[in-house]
Design a protein around this motif. Structure first.
Motif, PDB file in Angstrom:
ATOM      1  N   ALA A  50      -9.064  -0.988  -4.124  1.00 51.94           N
ATOM      2  CA  ALA A  50      -7.681  -0.437  -4.467  1.00 51.94           C
ATOM      3  C   ALA A  50      -9.637   0.921  -5.037  1.00 51.94           C
ATOM      4  O   ALA A  50      -8.437   2.785  -5.410  1.00 51.94           O
ATOM      5  CB  ALA A  50      -7.716  -0.606  -6.101  1.00 51.94           C
ATOM      6  N   HIS A  51      -9.865   0.852  -5.050  1.00 56.99           N
ATOM      7  CA  HIS A  51     -10.939   2.534  -5.219  1.00 56.99           C
ATOM      8  C   HIS A  51     -10.817   3.583  -3.755  1.00 56.99           C
ATOM      9  O   HIS A  51     -10.496   5.145  -4.165  1.00 56.99           O
ATOM     10  CB  HIS A  51     -13.082   2.153  -5.168  1.00 56.99           C
ATOM     11  N   GLN A  52     -11.035   2.402  -2.415  1.00 59.30           N
ATOM     12  CA  GLN A  52     -11.260   3.372  -1.388  1.00 59.30           C
ATOM     13  C   GLN A  52      -9.469   3.361  -1.046  1.00 59.30           C
ATOM     14  O   GLN A  52      -9.142   4.899  -0.539  1.00 59.30           O
ATOM     15  CB  GLN A  52     -11.161   2.486   0.012  1.00 59.30           C
ATOM     16  N   TYR A  53      -8.749   2.941  -1.694  1.00 62.62           N
ATOM     17  CA  TYR A  53      -6.935   2.524  -1.391  1.00 62.62           C
ATOM     18  C   TYR A  53      -6.617   4.631  -1.644  1.00 62.62           C
ATOM     19  O   TYR A  53      -5.747   5.057  -1.330  1.00 62.62           O
ATOM     20  CB  TYR A  53      -6.257   2.113  -2.204  1.00 62.62           C
ATOM     21  N   LEU A  54      -7.248   4.840  -3.233  1.00 62.69           N
ATOM     22  CA  LEU A  54      -6.851   5.852  -4.010  1.00 62.69           C
ATOM     23  C   LEU A  54      -7.171   6.808  -3.127  1.00 62.69           C
ATOM     24  O   LEU A  54      -6.767   7.911  -3.373  1.00 62.69           O
ATOM     25  CB  LEU A  54      -7.815   6.048  -5.142  1.00 62.69           C
ATOM     26  N   LEU A  55      -8.606   6.927  -2.316  1.00 63.38           N
ATOM     27  CA  LEU A  55      -9.129   7.776  -1.574  1.00 63.38           C
ATOM     28  C   LEU A  55      -8.429   8.399  -0.400  1.00 63.38           C
ATOM     29  O   LEU A  55      -8.005   9.807  -0.329  1.00 63.38           O
ATOM     30  CB  LEU A  55     -10.059   7.669  -1.181  1.00 63.38           C
ATOM     31  N   ASP A  56      -7.715   6.927   0.167  1.00 68.78           N
ATOM     32  CA  ASP A  56      -6.825   7.626   1.336  1.00 68.78           C
ATOM     33  C   ASP A  56      -5.089   8.052   0.957  1.00 68.78           C
ATOM     34  O   ASP A  56      -4.956   8.382   1.484  1.00 68.78           O
ATOM     35  CB  ASP A  56      -6.657   6.204   1.570  1.00 68.78           C
ATOM     36  N   HIS A  57      -5.088   7.580  -0.205  1.00 71.50           N
ATOM     37  CA  HIS A  57      -3.383   7.933  -0.101  1.00 71.50           C
ATOM     38  C   HIS A  57      -3.173   8.503  -1.482  1.00 71.50           C
ATOM     39  O   HIS A  57      -1.829   8.189  -1.302  1.00 71.50           O
ATOM     40  CB  HIS A  57      -2.672   6.714  -0.270  1.00 71.50           C
ATOM     41  N   TYR A  58      -3.615   8.675  -2.401  1.00 65.59           N
ATOM     42  CA  TYR A  58      -3.713   9.722  -3.063  1.00 65.59           C
ATOM     43  C   TYR A  58      -1.735  10.535  -3.183  1.00 65.59           C
ATOM     44  O   TYR A  58      -1.121  11.139  -4.362  1.00 65.59           O
ATOM     45  CB  TYR A  58      -4.471  10.307  -4.140  1.00 65.59           C
ATOM     46  N   LYS A  59      -2.289  11.251  -2.362  1.00 61.37           N
ATOM     47  CA  LYS A  59      -1.054  11.921  -2.123  1.00 61.37           C
ATOM     48  C   LYS A  59       0.216  11.808  -1.980  1.00 61.37           C
ATOM     49  O   LYS A  59       1.170  12.342  -2.115  1.00 61.37           O
ATOM     50  CB  LYS A  59      -1.363  13.646  -0.587  1.00 61.37           C
TER      51      LYS A  59
END
Ligand code: SAM
Length: 213
Positions: A50-59
């Motif tokens: 989830a930590h990486q997913y946030l960085l990659d997809h927050y927009k």
């Protein structure tokens, strides 16, 4: 709204969010993710960090809820420090708060336990949890009191409390620990309703500005 539900577990926070939103849930434990998908068939469930997913997809989202793992911050674990292995507090919690506060344009909630140290970033305390948000939370989240008595029937009590049969879980984590992880669904609903009220109000203001032009 497009909602990102990070560290989704079995969706305690999500249970009363209804089906009108487009929800993406991220969970690393494949068995928890499978059960979450079964519980919420309309959500998109992703097995990932989830930590990486946030960085990659927050927009891609309007609202983000994050519940990073709490053991390394927990007072209960710290109280057992003479008999458990030493661990650094996992500072990804604060990385996510700082990131969301500064980079994310929507509304966010990061939820965790009350830690054994003074929180590094001030938070709102509600019940047994701390919340970091970019909108104000009501003092009363309508959180139900869980008067769970630890013991042999603990899981059964959690099943009733969360309206979910945790015994279906056949993964690597302990079932009682999984059951203790979930946020009360009434608190989850109050928080999303509050965020939505604010987002709608912002939209109304936007429209009226355009109307005047
Ligand atoms: C505290 S629980 C979340 C509870 C959830 N908000 C609820 O109300 O049901 C944390 C969850 O994060 C999952 N998890 C731990 N590390 C993860 C990671 N790096 N990426 C995604 N999920 C992770 C655990 O398997 C656990 O299900």
């Amino acid at each position: 709204m497009k909602i990102l539900n990070l560290y989704a577990c079995l969706g305690g926070n999500r249970y009363k969010w209804g089906d009108e939103h487009e929800i993406t849930a991220v969970e690393l434990d494949p068995e928890a993710a499978r059960l979450y998908q079964e519980r919420f068939p309309n959500d998109t469930v992703i097995v990932a960090d989830a930590h990486q997913y946030l960085l990659d997809h927050y927009k891609e989202f309007d609202f983000i809820w994050s519940s990073p793992p709490c053991p390394t911050h927990s007072r209960a674990r710290f109280a057992r420090r003479e008999t458990t292995s030493a661990e650094y507090p996992d500072l990804k919690l604060y990385e996510e708060i700082l990131f969301l506060e500064n980079w994310f344009k929507g509304k966010y909630v990061v939820e965790n336990v009350i830690p054994y140290y003074e929180p590094l970033i001030p938070a709102l305390k509600r019940g047994r949890h701390l919340y970091w948000t970019n909108f104000n939370l009501p003092n009363d989240l309508n959180e139900r009191k869980s008067s769970i008595m630890e013991g042999k029937d603990e899981v059964t009590q959690w099943c009733e409390f969360h309206d979910y049969n945790f015994r279906q879980y056949k993964g690597e984590q302990r079932v009682d620990k999984m059951a203790r992880n979930l946020v009360d669904y009434e608190a989850g609903k109050t928080i999303l309703d509050t965020a939505m009220g604010i987002i709608h109000k912002q939209n109304v203001n936007q429209t009226s500005i355009f109307d005047e032009l």
